[in-house]
Design an enzyme around this catalytic site. Sequence first.
Site, PDB file in Angstrom:
ATOM      1  CB  CYS A  12      -0.913  -0.027   1.221  1.00 51.30           C
ATOM      2  SG  CYS A  12      -1.806   1.494   1.536  1.00 51.30           S
ATOM      3  CB  CYS A  33       0.340   1.675   4.137  1.00 49.25           C
ATOM      4  SG  CYS A  33      -1.392   1.181   4.083  1.00 49.25           S
TER       5      CYS A  33
END
Length: 156
Positions: free
Chosen positions: A80, A83
């Site tokens: 991600c 993230c």
Amino acid sequence: MIITCEKCGTKNRVDEKASQSMRAVCGKCGAELQAATGGGASDAGVDNSGPRIVTDATFAREVLQAAARPVLLDCWAEWCGPCRMLTPVLEQLAAESQGRYTVAKLNVDENPQTAAQFGIRSIPTMLIFKKGTLVDRLVGLQPKQAIAARMNQWAA
């Protein structure tokens, strides 16, 4: 992650994945490093300069039983992009928390039980726990100031 040895005070770099299955010891004195073996989130010898790693197996102990202070749990995955962008922000918040709250990370791909328990459908999702109860949720990439304001609200 960096863990400070309770015996001699030396800071040790510990591989997060390896510490879940092996015993981490201090490189200087050989003492067992408590954070890597599942010591509570409020251990005095733990260097709180970085986020703690939480797994399905350690979630209850690290988050739900951490009644002394609120816990910010970042639910993330390695693939991600947002993230990964949030990681340095969380490291800064952990270092700046001054013991008022704990920052922890849960890899949702490796820990699907906890992710499902809290209905994590988008990442990054940050869950805020106080006295073992989920009290707040932030979804998506957030600026450091917004996360800090939320944590300060619950740490008061």
